[in-house]
Design a protein around this motif. Structure first.
Motif, PDB file in Angstrom:
ATOM      1  N   TYR A 233       5.938 -32.796 -43.476  1.00  0.00           N
ATOM      2  CA  TYR A 233       5.840 -32.235 -44.887  1.00  0.00           C
ATOM      3  C   TYR A 233       4.675 -33.165 -45.478  1.00  0.00           C
ATOM      4  CZ  TYR A 233       7.148 -30.446 -49.569  1.00  0.00           C
ATOM      5  OH  TYR A 233       7.064 -30.086 -50.803  1.00  0.00           O
TER       6      TYR A 233
ATOM      7  N   GLN B 126       2.179 -34.051 -49.172  1.00  0.00           N
ATOM      8  CA  GLN B 126       1.969 -33.969 -50.586  1.00  0.00           C
ATOM      9  C   GLN B 126       0.926 -34.568 -50.769  1.00  0.00           C
ATOM     10  OE1 GLN B 126       6.065 -35.467 -52.069  1.00  0.00           O
ATOM     11  NE2 GLN B 126       6.277 -33.377 -52.808  1.00  0.00           N
TER      12      GLN B 126
ATOM     13  N   SER C 275       1.378 -29.521 -51.769  1.00  0.00           N
ATOM     14  CA  SER C 275       2.254 -29.573 -50.612  1.00  0.00           C
ATOM     15  C   SER C 275       2.134 -28.577 -49.509  1.00  0.00           C
ATOM     16  CB  SER C 275       3.735 -29.314 -50.953  1.00  0.00           C
ATOM     17  OG  SER C 275       4.266 -30.379 -52.121  1.00  0.00           O
TER      18      SER C 275
ATOM     19  N   GLY D 195       9.453 -35.947 -42.911  1.00  0.00           N
ATOM     20  CA  GLY D 195       9.804 -35.065 -42.104  1.00  0.00           C
ATOM     21  C   GLY D 195      10.166 -36.039 -40.613  1.00  0.00           C
TER      22      GLY D 195
ATOM     23  N   ARG E  23       3.597 -27.737 -45.305  1.00  0.00           N
ATOM     24  CA  ARG E  23       4.603 -28.400 -44.218  1.00  0.00           C
ATOM     25  C   ARG E  23       4.130 -27.637 -42.912  1.00  0.00           C
ATOM     26  NH1 ARG E  23      11.059 -26.086 -43.399  1.00  0.00           N
ATOM     27  NH2 ARG E  23      11.240 -27.437 -41.958  1.00  0.00           N
TER      28      ARG E  23
ATOM     29  N   ASP F  85       7.866 -31.998 -37.097  1.00  0.00           N
ATOM     30  CA  ASP F  85       7.944 -31.147 -38.469  1.00  0.00           C
ATOM     31  C   ASP F  85       7.646 -32.120 -39.584  1.00  0.00           C
ATOM     32  OD1 ASP F  85       8.401 -29.581 -40.524  1.00  0.00           O
ATOM     33  OD2 ASP F  85      10.685 -29.256 -40.205  1.00  0.00           O
TER      34      ASP F  85
END
Length: 148
Positions: A49, A51, A36, A66, A38, A47
């Motif tokens: 994030y 994965q 992950s 996000g 961010r 913002d």
């Protein structure tokens, strides 16, 4: 690069579709083989994030979550969709090419790759940050995992 009115409309529709119905939005429930990162924008409220599920040097799947504008959400959705199934080096090279396209350098993109919608984003300099946000998070993961 000149974009026709027809292409502009197509690009708008792609952005609206990915922003309204992102394919890769959500978080993995499992933790095994999940990497992950961010990314928070320094110039707006975006913002993101990201994965990636990576097994044996291959991106098996990816997700993002996000908040962000239509450009950052669309870019995250398309990028993650496009790198799934790729080896880490392939994905890294794809991201490098994408970055070059977004900042106005030479790039290669096929007509069927939706990522081409950002080929003129450099004209709106404030949007470059938006479309590169998820890419930077993905790059961090790839560098960490693949030692590029």
């Amino acid at each position: 690069m000149n974009i026709t009115d027809e292409q502009k409309m197509e690009f708008r529709n792609i952005i609206i579709d990915h922003f309204s119905n992102p394919i890769k939005k959500g978080i993995f429930k499992e933790k095994k083989d999940i990497y992950s990162a961010r990314q928070k924008s320094s110039i707006c409220a975006d913002d993101i994030y990201v994965q990636l599920k990576i097994i044996n040097d291959k991106i098996i799947d990816g997700r993002f979550d996000g908040s962000g504008c239509a450009f950052s959400v669309t870019a995250a959705d398309i990028l993650i969709s496009n790198i799934c199934g790729k080896r880490l080096k392939e994905a890294y090279d794809y991201l490098k090419n994408y970055n070059e396209m977004c900042i106005g350098n030479d790039f290669e993109v096929t007509e069927d790759d939706e990522i081409r919608i950002f080929q003129t984003v450099r004209v709106e300099i404030n949007r470059v940050n938006c479309v590169l946000l998820a890419a930077e998070g993905i790059r961090h993961i790839l560098v960490e995992k693949g030692n590029f």
